[in-house]
Design a protein around this motif. Sequence first.
Motif, short mmCIF file in Angstrom:
data_model
loop_
_atom_site.label_atom_id
_atom_site.label_comp_id
_atom_site.label_asym_id
_atom_site.label_seq_id
_atom_site.Cartn_x
_atom_site.Cartn_y
_atom_site.Cartn_z
N PRO A 1 0.88 -1.22 0.01
CA PRO A 1 -0.21 -0.11 0.12
C PRO A 1 0.94 1.14 -0.10
CG PRO A 1 -0.11 -0.96 2.14
CD PRO A 1 0.75 -2.04 1.24
N GLY A 2 0.21 2.47 -0.55
CA GLY A 2 0.78 3.64 -0.68
C GLY A 2 0.57 4.37 -1.85
N HIS A 3 0.76 4.12 -3.18
CA HIS A 3 0.30 4.50 -4.11
C HIS A 3 -1.19 4.41 -4.27
CE1 HIS A 3 0.09 5.90 -8.29
NE2 HIS A 3 -0.22 4.90 -8.80
N ALA A 4 -1.40 3.13 -3.86
CA ALA A 4 -2.94 2.67 -3.61
C ALA A 4 -3.16 2.05 -2.65
CB ALA A 4 -3.71 2.30 -5.06
N GLN A 5 -4.30 2.00 -1.95
CA GLN A 5 -4.49 1.18 -0.74
C GLN A 5 -4.70 -0.14 -1.17
OE1 GLN A 5 -4.34 2.20 2.67
NE2 GLN A 5 -3.72 3.92 1.39
N SER A 6 -4.87 -0.18 -2.59
CA SER A 6 -5.36 -1.62 -3.09
C SER A 6 -4.04 -2.46 -3.53
CB SER A 6 -6.38 -1.81 -3.98
OG SER A 6 -5.93 -0.86 -5.10
N HIS A 7 -3.03 -1.61 -3.65
CA HIS A 7 -1.61 -2.12 -4.41
C HIS A 7 -1.15 -3.30 -3.84
CE1 HIS A 7 1.66 -1.72 -7.07
NE2 HIS A 7 1.29 -0.76 -7.51
N ILE A 8 -0.90 -4.38 -4.95
CA ILE A 8 -0.09 -5.66 -4.52
C ILE A 8 0.93 -5.70 -5.61
CG2 ILE A 8 -2.01 -7.07 -3.41
CD1 ILE A 8 -2.48 -8.27 -6.34
N VAL A 9 2.05 -6.15 -5.50
CA VAL A 9 3.05 -6.92 -6.35
C VAL A 9 2.95 -8.32 -6.58
CG1 VAL A 9 4.38 -4.75 -6.05
CG2 VAL A 9 4.99 -6.72 -4.92
N LEU A 10 3.54 -9.09 -7.44
CA LEU A 10 3.54 -10.24 -7.80
C LEU A 10 5.26 -10.57 -7.76
CD1 LEU A 10 0.83 -10.80 -10.26
CD2 LEU A 10 0.57 -11.24 -7.86
N TYR A 11 5.47 -11.62 -7.11
CA TYR A 11 6.89 -11.88 -6.98
C TYR A 11 7.07 -13.42 -7.25
CZ TYR A 11 11.74 -12.86 -4.92
OH TYR A 11 12.83 -13.18 -4.73
N ARG A 12 7.99 -13.78 -8.23
CA ARG A 12 8.50 -15.11 -8.63
C ARG A 12 9.94 -15.34 -8.30
NH1 ARG A 12 7.40 -16.75 -14.79
NH2 ARG A 12 9.46 -15.44 -14.99
N GLU A 13 9.90 -16.26 -6.94
CA GLU A 13 11.15 -16.43 -6.23
C GLU A 13 12.03 -17.37 -7.10
OE1 GLU A 13 12.56 -18.31 -1.97
OE2 GLU A 13 10.54 -18.74 -2.56
N ALA A 14 11.60 -18.04 -7.85
CA ALA A 14 12.50 -18.75 -8.70
C ALA A 14 13.44 -18.26 -9.45
CB ALA A 14 11.52 -19.77 -9.78
N ASP A 15 13.14 -17.09 -10.11
CA ASP A 15 14.09 -16.31 -10.74
C ASP A 15 14.06 -14.79 -10.33
OD1 ASP A 15 11.55 -15.34 -11.86
OD2 ASP A 15 11.92 -15.61 -13.91
N GLY A 16 13.53 -14.51 -9.18
CA GLY A 16 13.45 -12.94 -8.83
C GLY A 16 12.78 -12.23 -9.56
N LEU A 17 11.92 -12.61 -10.51
CA LEU A 17 11.12 -11.59 -11.09
C LEU A 17 9.89 -11.17 -10.39
CD1 LEU A 17 10.96 -10.22 -14.16
CD2 LEU A 17 9.27 -12.01 -14.49
N MET A 18 9.88 -9.57 -10.52
CA MET A 18 8.63 -9.01 -9.71
C MET A 18 7.81 -8.30 -10.68
SD MET A 18 8.60 -6.54 -6.36
CE MET A 18 8.76 -7.90 -5.22
N ILE A 19 6.52 -8.40 -10.85
CA ILE A 19 5.52 -7.60 -11.48
C ILE A 19 4.96 -6.51 -10.48
CG2 ILE A 19 3.42 -7.51 -12.73
CD1 ILE A 19 3.82 -10.34 -13.41
N GLY A 20 5.35 -5.11 -10.81
CA GLY A 20 5.65 -4.34 -9.60
C GLY A 20 4.34 -3.15 -9.98
N GLY A 21 3.48 -3.29 -10.92
CA GLY A 21 2.86 -2.20 -10.77
C GLY A 21 3.43 -1.02 -11.03
N ASP A 22 2.81 0.18 -10.17
CA ASP A 22 3.15 1.35 -9.93
C ASP A 22 4.11 1.55 -8.59
OD1 ASP A 22 2.11 2.10 -12.36
OD2 ASP A 22 0.89 3.44 -11.56
N HIS A 23 4.44 0.47 -8.06
CA HIS A 23 5.12 0.57 -6.76
C HIS A 23 6.36 1.32 -6.79
CE1 HIS A 23 5.85 0.24 -2.91
NE2 HIS A 23 7.03 -0.77 -2.85
N LEU A 24 7.27 0.83 -7.73
CA LEU A 24 8.54 1.50 -8.07
C LEU A 24 8.80 1.64 -9.54
CD1 LEU A 24 11.19 2.00 -6.56
CD2 LEU A 24 12.16 -0.08 -6.87
N LEU A 25 8.70 3.01 -9.90
CA LEU A 25 9.00 2.98 -11.40
C LEU A 25 10.28 3.62 -11.55
CD1 LEU A 25 5.73 5.01 -11.92
CD2 LEU A 25 6.08 2.48 -12.36
N ALA A 26 10.96 3.26 -12.70
CA ALA A 26 12.34 3.52 -13.06
C ALA A 26 12.74 5.22 -13.22
CB ALA A 26 12.79 2.98 -14.31
#
Length: 315
Positions: A158-183
Amino acid sequence: MEQLHRIVVPTPFAVGDVNMYIVKGDRLTLIDAGVKTEEAWHVFVRELRELGYKPEDIEQVIITHHHPDHVGLLDYFPPSLPVIGHRKAAPWIAKDAAFFAWHQQYFEQFLIECGIGEEWIAKLGNFRRSLRFSCERSLTHEVKEGDMIEGWTVIETPGHAQSHIVLYREADGLMIGGDHLLAAISSNPLLEPPAIGEQERPKPLLQYNDSLKKLLNYDITTIVTGHGEDVADVASLVEKRLEKQKERAQYVWQLLSEKPMTAFDVCRALFPSVYEREFLLTMSETIGQLDYLEAIGAVKKEKDDQIYMYEVVRS
């Protein structure tokens, strides 16, 4: 390993294009659903075709958060399509009438406390105009911290939105991050009312800082983002974002060291040329910095009639 493909569609917002992702696993999954415009839909269908798929091939949608540029195209899919997200996304994407009435009522009172006059309160309805680019859908499956979706771990951010989630794949360290951390840009922690029945409002900048630090607990190789390019060196970017926020808070403290001010006074001092045009963004940023300074004991607020005045804490 599941294949992941990025599809970039245009938006009418200042942030520019938004990223959607197709993940081919046991089920063909769409992560985030763009913005509700004909142009975005046509671009999506064209890009999807180049990957060898049609919209009707998609078997489920996961939304990282409820903002219009991430959910709008849900209205172009059949009602039977499963939509997965955090429970706090549900009233936003369903355009729940009771929730929006509460939203209006809460912010009318809150903005008065911020020192905002009646002429601004009358404009409150305009601040939700971006919702015409959203959807009207039900959330069919709710997910929370630690849930697994086909090899991806759900992490609440939560922060950018109260509903915010990210998805993390431990096998290769990939994260689908939405708007949480933008480059390229800092993500805005946006004001939202408390849930119906709750009294204390969320403090999104404090939440956002905590959610950023939370990323450091994971071995992340790459974050694919909601806007712009991927993020590779997560730890250094998190540090950069947190440092920048402290600098902004220091500037707000300096303003308040000159004289006590309302939140609206501070907002106008910080954003004199854009606060009228970007009212929600600028007030969210202002309240966030005041929440932060209050949390570290650098400022305090006192209620004068209906309005809160902020002043520095002298040692």
